[in-house]
Scaffold this active site. Structure first.
Site, PDB file in Angstrom:
ATOM      1  N   TYR A 115      28.936  23.082  13.402  1.00 59.87           N
ATOM      2  CA  TYR A 115      28.472  21.758  13.018  1.00 59.87           C
ATOM      3  C   TYR A 115      29.375  20.841  14.113  1.00 59.87           C
ATOM      4  CZ  TYR A 115      27.032  17.371  10.988  1.00 59.87           C
ATOM      5  OH  TYR A 115      26.644  16.125  11.104  1.00 59.87           O
ATOM      6  N   SER A 161      28.000  12.545  15.744  1.00 61.97           N
ATOM      7  CA  SER A 161      28.882  12.438  14.526  1.00 61.97           C
ATOM      8  C   SER A 161      30.252  11.814  14.660  1.00 61.97           C
ATOM      9  CB  SER A 161      28.890  13.526  13.431  1.00 61.97           C
ATOM     10  OG  SER A 161      29.756  13.626  12.720  1.00 61.97           O
TER      11      SER A 161
HETATM   12  P1  NAD Z   1      19.158  14.591   5.972  1.00 61.90           P
HETATM   13  O1  NAD Z   1      19.425  16.151   5.411  1.00 61.90           O
HETATM   14  O2  NAD Z   1      18.841  13.845   4.583  1.00 61.90           O
HETATM   15  O3  NAD Z   1      18.229  14.635   6.770  1.00 61.90           O
HETATM   16  C1  NAD Z   1      17.780  15.560   7.781  1.00 61.90           C
HETATM   17  C2  NAD Z   1      16.608  16.041   8.245  1.00 61.90           C
HETATM   18  O4  NAD Z   1      16.324  17.001   9.323  1.00 61.90           O
HETATM   19  C3  NAD Z   1      15.932  16.749   7.014  1.00 61.90           C
HETATM   20  O5  NAD Z   1      14.512  15.829   6.440  1.00 61.90           O
HETATM   21  C4  NAD Z   1      15.734  17.824   7.407  1.00 61.90           C
HETATM   22  O6  NAD Z   1      14.395  18.499   6.808  1.00 61.90           O
HETATM   23  C5  NAD Z   1      15.331  17.880   8.924  1.00 61.90           C
HETATM   24  N1  NAD Z   1      15.544  19.210   9.831  1.00 61.90           N
HETATM   25  C6  NAD Z   1      16.598  20.170   9.434  1.00 61.90           C
HETATM   26  N2  NAD Z   1      16.240  21.172  10.293  1.00 61.90           N
HETATM   27  C7  NAD Z   1      15.196  20.714  11.053  1.00 61.90           C
HETATM   28  C8  NAD Z   1      14.377  21.397  12.014  1.00 61.90           C
HETATM   29  N3  NAD Z   1      14.748  22.611  12.660  1.00 61.90           N
HETATM   30  N4  NAD Z   1      13.508  20.728  12.616  1.00 61.90           N
HETATM   31  C9  NAD Z   1      12.996  19.602  12.339  1.00 61.90           C
HETATM   32  N5  NAD Z   1      13.624  18.741  11.032  1.00 61.90           N
HETATM   33  C10 NAD Z   1      14.478  19.487  10.616  1.00 61.90           C
HETATM   34  O7  NAD Z   1      20.531  14.445   6.424  1.00 61.90           O
HETATM   35  P2  NAD Z   1      21.016  12.964   7.351  1.00 61.90           P
HETATM   36  O8  NAD Z   1      22.470  12.721   6.661  1.00 61.90           O
HETATM   37  O9  NAD Z   1      19.942  12.015   7.266  1.00 61.90           O
HETATM   38  O10 NAD Z   1      21.185  13.696   8.783  1.00 61.90           O
HETATM   39  C11 NAD Z   1      20.556  13.132   9.982  1.00 61.90           C
HETATM   40  C12 NAD Z   1      21.371  13.364  11.172  1.00 61.90           C
HETATM   41  O11 NAD Z   1      22.534  12.728  11.011  1.00 61.90           O
HETATM   42  C13 NAD Z   1      21.886  14.875  11.267  1.00 61.90           C
HETATM   43  O12 NAD Z   1      21.603  15.119  12.652  1.00 61.90           O
HETATM   44  C14 NAD Z   1      23.317  15.009  10.682  1.00 61.90           C
HETATM   45  O13 NAD Z   1      23.927  15.907  11.414  1.00 61.90           O
HETATM   46  C15 NAD Z   1      23.725  13.515  11.332  1.00 61.90           C
HETATM   47  N6  NAD Z   1      24.803  13.010  10.467  1.00 61.90           N
HETATM   48  C16 NAD Z   1      25.058  13.021   9.187  1.00 61.90           C
HETATM   49  C17 NAD Z   1      26.176  12.491   8.704  1.00 61.90           C
HETATM   50  C18 NAD Z   1      26.241  12.572   7.200  1.00 61.90           C
HETATM   51  O14 NAD Z   1      27.563  12.547   6.555  1.00 61.90           O
HETATM   52  N7  NAD Z   1      25.266  12.605   6.332  1.00 61.90           N
HETATM   53  C19 NAD Z   1      27.256  11.983   9.280  1.00 61.90           C
HETATM   54  C20 NAD Z   1      27.184  12.304  10.732  1.00 61.90           C
HETATM   55  C21 NAD Z   1      26.194  12.878  11.413  1.00 61.90           C
END
Ligand code: NAD
Length: 257
Positions: free
Chosen positions: A157, A143
């Site tokens: 986080y 991130s």
């Molecule tokens: P999201 O919540 O849409 O998707 C995350 C997915 O991970 C979900 O489907 C959830 O069920 C799954 N998950 C959670 N815990 C789990 C586990 N223990 N085992 C298997 N699956 C699990 O969120 P997103 O925004 O698509 O996030 C994806 C990645 O991007 C994450 O690592 C998040 O930290 C990172 N990220 C997101 C942002 C943002 O602003 N959304 C910014 C930077 C990084």
């Protein structure tokens, strides 16, 4: 097609970045192993891939558990014969994640278990499979908070993502001569459930938007395009990178209004 005959395992593929990447990778010819805890969302991703004429299988796994990670890799090789792309993308951002004083030990432990240990376990069991395939590409979702501090605290986080970035760099160096590339994708704030549930008022969202030069949240589909570049041979000389896709946040001192 940029991923023809490749097999890609994507964790957290029931929604957000993971789902969009599953759809885009499949469009580019990859067979997809959809991994998640959310069975309904995971199955839905498979259905969407199949509706495009692609191939995908859903595997239920909690990435914080070693046995589940071992099994998801085994399932990938069993179903599709090999593994070429490992996208460790699953992550959580808990509402109780705050500053060091206010954050509970439970929130810290769970966040680190999923976001950081989950990436370690994916690599622990995935790297031998990539070796068996003659090499491959690992993408770990970090991130922008791995690079910059935020006044809106989310200490567990942030620490977890800093760990993902450091771990990715070391893996990249250690495995560079095995034809295994490792890059950390560093997204800016996205309009996905993960962040929108955390920034759960318009005021909190506006507070974050102030810092984004482009003046909007990113889309999961925009991260999928970056992940495709990292997964494919288009990035054949790129490893150990912090691949920042953030609407300009990390470049800004003062943002335009
Ligand atoms: P999201 O919540 O849409 O998707 C995350 C997915 O991970 C979900 O489907 C959830 O069920 C799954 N998950 C959670 N815990 C789990 C586990 N223990 N085992 C298997 N699956 C699990 O969120 P997103 O925004 O698509 O996030 C994806 C990645 O991007 C994450 O690592 C998040 O930290 C990172 N990220 C997101 C942002 C943002 O602003 N959304 C910014 C930077 C990084």
């Amino acid at each position: 097609m940029r991923l023809k005959d490749k097999v890609a395992l994507i964790t957290g593929a029931a929604s957000g970045i993971g789902r969009e990447s599953a759809l885009l990778f499949a469009k580019e010819g990859a067979k997809i192993v959809v991994v998640d805890l959310n069975d309904m969302g995971g199955q839905e991703t498979v259905t969407l891939v199949e509706a495009m004429g692609g191939q995908a299988v859903y595997v239920h796994a909690n990435v914080s558990l070693a046995a589940d990670c071992e099994e998801m890799i085994r399932a990938a090789e069993q179903r599709f014969g090999q593994l070429n792309i490992l996208f460790n993308n699953a992550g959580i951002m808990l509402s109780g994640d705050d500053d060091a004083v206010a954050t509970s030990e439970g929130v810290w432990d769970l966040t680190l278990a999923v976001n950081l240990k989950g990436v370690f376990l994916g690599c622990k069991y995935g790297i031998p499979a990539l070796r068996r395939a003659g090499g491959g590409s690992i993408i770990n979702t970090a991130s922008f908070v791995a690079l910059l501090g935020a006044a809106t605290p989310q200490i567990a986080y942030t620490a977890s993502k800093g760990g993902v970035l450091a771990l990715s760099r070391e893996l990249a160096i250690v495995h560079a001569r095995e034809n295994i590339r490792v890059n950390a994708l560093c997204p800016g704030p996205l309009r996905t459930d993960l962040l929108m549930n955390f920034l759960n008022t318009e005021e909190k969202r506006q507070r974050r938007l102030v810092h984004i030069p482009m003046g909007r949240f990113g889309e999961a589909s925009e991260m999928a395009k970056a992940a495709l570049f990292l997964a494919s041979d288009d990035s054949s000389y790129l490893t150990g990178s912090e691949f920042v896709v953030d609407g300009g946040i990390t470049a800004a001192y003062v943002t335009p209004q």
